[in-house]
Design a protein around this motif. Structure first.
Motif, short mmCIF file in Angstrom:
data_model
loop_
_atom_site.label_atom_id
_atom_site.label_comp_id
_atom_site.label_asym_id
_atom_site.label_seq_id
_atom_site.Cartn_x
_atom_site.Cartn_y
_atom_site.Cartn_z
N LEU A 2 -2.48 -52.94 9.51
CA LEU A 2 -3.71 -52.19 9.68
C LEU A 2 -3.59 -50.90 8.87
CD1 LEU A 2 -4.02 -52.69 13.53
CD2 LEU A 2 -5.12 -54.04 11.72
N PHE A 3 -4.49 -50.70 7.90
CA PHE A 3 -4.46 -49.56 6.99
C PHE A 3 -5.50 -48.54 7.42
CE2 PHE A 3 -2.67 -53.04 4.69
CZ PHE A 3 -1.84 -52.52 3.73
N THR A 4 -5.08 -47.29 7.66
CA THR A 4 -5.99 -46.22 8.00
C THR A 4 -5.80 -45.10 6.98
OG1 THR A 4 -5.79 -46.75 10.35
CG2 THR A 4 -6.72 -44.60 9.79
N GLU A 5 -6.85 -44.84 6.17
CA GLU A 5 -6.73 -43.77 5.18
C GLU A 5 -6.80 -42.42 5.87
OE1 GLU A 5 -8.03 -42.85 0.62
OE2 GLU A 5 -9.43 -44.01 1.84
N THR A 6 -5.96 -41.50 5.43
CA THR A 6 -5.94 -40.15 5.98
C THR A 6 -6.99 -39.29 5.26
OG1 THR A 6 -4.34 -39.23 4.43
CG2 THR A 6 -3.45 -40.42 6.37
N PHE A 12 -2.13 -43.38 3.33
CA PHE A 12 -2.51 -44.25 4.44
C PHE A 12 -1.44 -44.27 5.52
CE2 PHE A 12 -5.25 -45.86 1.19
CZ PHE A 12 -6.30 -46.52 1.82
N ASP A 15 -0.24 -49.38 10.51
CA ASP A 15 0.17 -49.85 11.83
C ASP A 15 0.41 -51.34 11.75
OD1 ASP A 15 0.06 -47.55 13.72
OD2 ASP A 15 -2.00 -47.43 12.97
N GLU A 17 0.41 -55.22 12.83
CA GLU A 17 -0.45 -56.17 13.53
C GLU A 17 0.50 -57.18 14.15
OE1 GLU A 17 -4.72 -58.26 12.55
OE2 GLU A 17 -3.45 -57.60 10.90
N HIS A 38 -6.02 -52.60 -1.01
CA HIS A 38 -6.38 -51.26 -0.58
C HIS A 38 -6.21 -50.22 -1.70
CE1 HIS A 38 -6.08 -53.15 3.37
NE2 HIS A 38 -6.91 -52.19 3.75
N ARG A 109 4.92 -47.03 13.21
CA ARG A 109 4.01 -46.71 12.12
C ARG A 109 4.78 -46.47 10.83
NH1 ARG A 109 -0.80 -42.75 14.24
NH2 ARG A 109 -2.18 -44.56 14.40
#
Length: 182
Positions: A2-6, A12, A15, A17, A38, A109
């Protein structure tokens, strides 16, 4: 993954999966195709391991300039760290801004660090162990560093620094011309 851009474009938080069953879980920690999807560089030139005896140990803030800029994928596999990155891209709208992220064996993470980002961390636990996947070979002539307590960045470390290398403690205060390799 799971990619979350800062708030820093191109950086990124990743997290896992988890695929769980009675044995435990399985999770992918790296996938070239997912990184490319991404817009991230999937190159891994080196993998490094860092071990820290004492909580409060600080390593950083390091980066390399062109033509040896490097991406990093950072994961704490034992204990916990407070990981900080600073955007050192002069053309970026977030130039000289930073974020800090806790990486730990519990949250599993990872932090993707783009080219031209300074990186450093502080061990939050005794025995913290960190794995780095690095996208370029270490090239001493292109290495740069920033002082961890430079007022130009205002980083608030979670605890007093207990151990730091002479080299990291001696980086000069921020100088824009030097920092970008001019």
């Amino acid at each position: 993954m799971l990619f979350t851009e800062t708030k820093l474009k191109g950086a990124f938080i990743l997290d896992l999966e988890l695929r769980e069953d009675p044995r435990g879980f399985f999770a992918r920690t790296f996938c070239m195709k997912e990184f490319e999807a991404h817009g991230l560089k999937p190159t891994v030139a080196q993998c490094n391991l860092s071990y820290n005896h004492k909580a409060g140990t600080l390593r950083g803030m390091h980066y390399q300039v062109a033509p040896a800029t490097e991406t990093k994928l950072i994961r704490c596999t034992r204990g916990a760290i407070y990981d900080v990155i600073i955007d050192m891209r002069p053309e970026s709208p977030t130039y000289k801004q930073h974020i800090g992220v806790e990486l730990s064996e519990d949250n599993r993470r990872a932090l993707y660090v783009p080219d031209m980002f300074a990186h450093g961390y502080q061990a939050l636990t005794d025995g913290a162990e960190v794995v780095y996947q690095v996208g370029e070979f270490y090239t001493p002539g292109y290495e740069r560093g920033l002082r961890y307590n430079d007022p130009a960045f205002g980083i608030e470390w979670p605890m007093p620094v207990s151990v730091i290398s002479d080299k990291d403690a001696a980086w000069a205060l921020f100088d824009e011309a030097v920092s970008v390799g001019v």
